[in-house]
Design an enzyme around this catalytic site. Sequence first.
Site, PDB file in Angstrom:
ATOM      1  N   GLU A 296       7.941  60.669  59.881  1.00 33.88           N
ATOM      2  CA  GLU A 296       7.594  59.249  59.856  1.00 33.88           C
ATOM      3  C   GLU A 296       6.214  58.977  60.432  1.00 33.88           C
ATOM      4  O   GLU A 296       5.590  57.958  60.115  1.00 33.88           O
ATOM      5  CB  GLU A 296       8.662  58.445  60.609  1.00 33.88           C
ATOM      6  CG  GLU A 296      10.019  58.504  59.922  1.00 33.88           C
ATOM      7  CD  GLU A 296      11.044  57.553  60.537  1.00 33.88           C
ATOM      8  OE1 GLU A 296      10.687  56.774  61.437  1.00 33.88           O
ATOM      9  OE2 GLU A 296      12.207  57.598  60.098  1.00 33.88           O
TER      10      GLU A 296
ATOM     11  N   ASN B 118      26.556  57.071  66.168  1.00 34.54           N
ATOM     12  CA  ASN B 118      26.152  56.401  64.932  1.00 34.54           C
ATOM     13  C   ASN B 118      26.750  57.135  63.721  1.00 34.54           C
ATOM     14  O   ASN B 118      26.425  58.294  63.486  1.00 34.54           O
ATOM     15  CB  ASN B 118      24.616  56.407  64.854  1.00 34.54           C
ATOM     16  CG  ASN B 118      24.091  55.835  63.551  1.00 34.54           C
ATOM     17  OD1 ASN B 118      24.842  55.272  62.765  1.00 34.54           O
ATOM     18  ND2 ASN B 118      22.779  55.995  63.346  1.00 34.54           N
TER      19      ASN B 118
ATOM     20  N   CYS C  37      18.785  55.687  64.313  1.00 29.66           N
ATOM     21  CA  CYS C  37      18.937  55.914  65.756  1.00 29.66           C
ATOM     22  C   CYS C  37      17.949  56.968  66.257  1.00 29.66           C
ATOM     23  O   CYS C  37      17.705  57.061  67.456  1.00 29.66           O
ATOM     24  CB  CYS C  37      20.376  56.323  66.076  1.00 29.66           C
ATOM     25  SG  CYS C  37      20.902  57.829  65.268  1.00 29.66           S
ATOM     26  N   HIS C  38      17.373  57.733  65.317  1.00 31.71           N
ATOM     27  CA  HIS C  38      16.385  58.730  65.754  1.00 31.71           C
ATOM     28  C   HIS C  38      15.110  58.072  66.300  1.00 31.71           C
ATOM     29  O   HIS C  38      14.302  58.725  66.940  1.00 31.71           O
ATOM     30  CB  HIS C  38      16.029  59.676  64.592  1.00 31.71           C
ATOM     31  CG  HIS C  38      15.512  58.987  63.377  1.00 31.71           C
ATOM     32  ND1 HIS C  38      16.341  58.420  62.426  1.00 31.71           N
ATOM     33  CD2 HIS C  38      14.251  58.741  62.947  1.00 31.71           C
ATOM     34  CE1 HIS C  38      15.616  57.878  61.452  1.00 31.71           C
ATOM     35  NE2 HIS C  38      14.337  58.047  61.760  1.00 31.71           N
TER      36      HIS C  38
ATOM     37  N   TYR D  28      15.650  53.163  74.838  1.00 31.02           N
ATOM     38  CA  TYR D  28      17.033  52.722  74.931  1.00 31.02           C
ATOM     39  C   TYR D  28      17.098  51.348  75.611  1.00 31.02           C
ATOM     40  O   TYR D  28      17.885  50.478  75.210  1.00 31.02           O
ATOM     41  CB  TYR D  28      17.868  53.753  75.715  1.00 31.02           C
ATOM     42  CG  TYR D  28      18.061  55.055  74.949  1.00 31.02           C
ATOM     43  CD1 TYR D  28      19.063  55.157  73.989  1.00 31.02           C
ATOM     44  CD2 TYR D  28      17.257  56.153  75.184  1.00 31.02           C
ATOM     45  CE1 TYR D  28      19.243  56.330  73.272  1.00 31.02           C
ATOM     46  CE2 TYR D  28      17.429  57.336  74.474  1.00 31.02           C
ATOM     47  CZ  TYR D  28      18.424  57.425  73.517  1.00 31.02           C
ATOM     48  OH  TYR D  28      18.595  58.586  72.817  1.00 31.02           O
TER      49      TYR D  28
END
Lengths: 205, 166
Positions: free
Chosen positions: A202, A167, A175-176, A144
Site C-alpha cells: 500500500e 477480524n 485491520c492491517h 490502536y
Amino acid sequence: MNTSVSNGDPFVSLPEIDEAAQRRLHARLEAAADETGLLDVAYRTLDTPVGALLLAATEKGLVRVAFAREDHAAVLDRIAQLVSPRVLHAPGRLDPAARELEEYFTGRRSTFDLPLDFSLARGTFRRVVLTHLPEIRYGQTASYASVAAAAGSPRAVRAVGSACATNPLPVVVPCHRVVRSDGTFGQYAGGPEAKSTLLTLEAGP
Amino acid sequence: MSQPPFETIVVQYGPTVLRVCRAVVGPDAAEDAWSETFLAALRAYPDLPPGSNVEAWLVTIAHRKAVDQVRAASRRAVPSDDLHDEPTSGDLPGGWETELWAALRRLPLKQRQTVAYHYLAGLPYADVADLLGGSPAAARRAASDGIAALRRTYLQDERLDEESRS
C-alpha cells in the site's frame, strides 16, 4: 471400506473414484444448491502474495477471509458450527471477491466494493470497530488508540486490539492498517510478514 | 452438536454413492440419482443427529432416489422389449463398460440393490434388510444369488474374451 470379495468380484476392475464424473457432479450440485437456496456458505481459496487465502461467502456477502496459518480446514469447521453446516466448495459465488483481491494485490484497487456479512464478528463493540476500519485509507495507518477514539471508547485500546485480532474479514476490512503508537506493526492474524507485505504494497513503489 | 462442512461429506462419500447409483439404475440415470441424493442430503444435513452413520444415511436416500428413477424409467419404457431397442452407450465413464451394466440389469432389481448396498457400499445385511424389507438372511441369499449370476454372465464373458485374445 473394504468391499472386495476374494473370488471373482465383478466390481474389482472398477476404479474407486471416477474423477471426471465427480467434478461434473460437484459442479451440478453447486448450481442446484445455489438455485434452491441451500448454498448457505460457498468457499474457495485464492493464491496471493500473503499466501493462500480462504474466501467464504453466505447469501448476504463475504463472511470470512482466512490465512493459511489459521488452518483452512479448522476455519471451515468453525463456519459449519457458527453459520451453517451447509458448506460447499463453490467458487462461483466468490468470483467478485477474488477479482477485487487480485486487483488489490496487483496495485490496481485501493478500496473494496463487496457485500460483507459480519455474522462471525462477535460482540457489539468489535463490530463497531470493524465498521470504522475502512476509514483508515489505503496507504495510511492508525494507532490502536486512535481507532478506539473513533469507535467512541478512547480507553478501549485493548478491545480494539482484540477486535482486530479476531477480524473475520482481514485484508478486505483493513485491520492491517492499525499499528502500535510507536510505529511498529504489532500483531496480525496473518503473521507479521503478511502485515508488512500489505503495508509495503500500500505504500506504493 | 457440530457437523463437519457438507463438502467433506461429498468428498468422502460421493464416489461410493455414485458406484451404488450406477449399479442400481445404470450409468446413464446414475448421475441424476446422485445429484438428487446429494441435494436432498444437503437440505436435511443440519438436522442429521450427531454421530449418525453418514454412509448408511446417504445410501438410504440414494436408494429412494434410485427407486424413483427405476419407476420413472419403467413408465417411460411402455411395453417394448427395451433390452434390444435402446441404443448402447458405448464407452461409459469410469469403467462402467456396457457389459457390466448389461449383466447387472439382467438381475432382478432386488438382487441388484442387495449387491450394490452390500458389496459396493459395504452395508451389513441387517441394514440392507432394513432398506429393502425382508430378513437379513434373505438379503444375504439375494446378494449371493446376484453375485453368482454376475460371475456366470459378466465374468464368464470377460474370461472368454481373454481366452479368445490369447
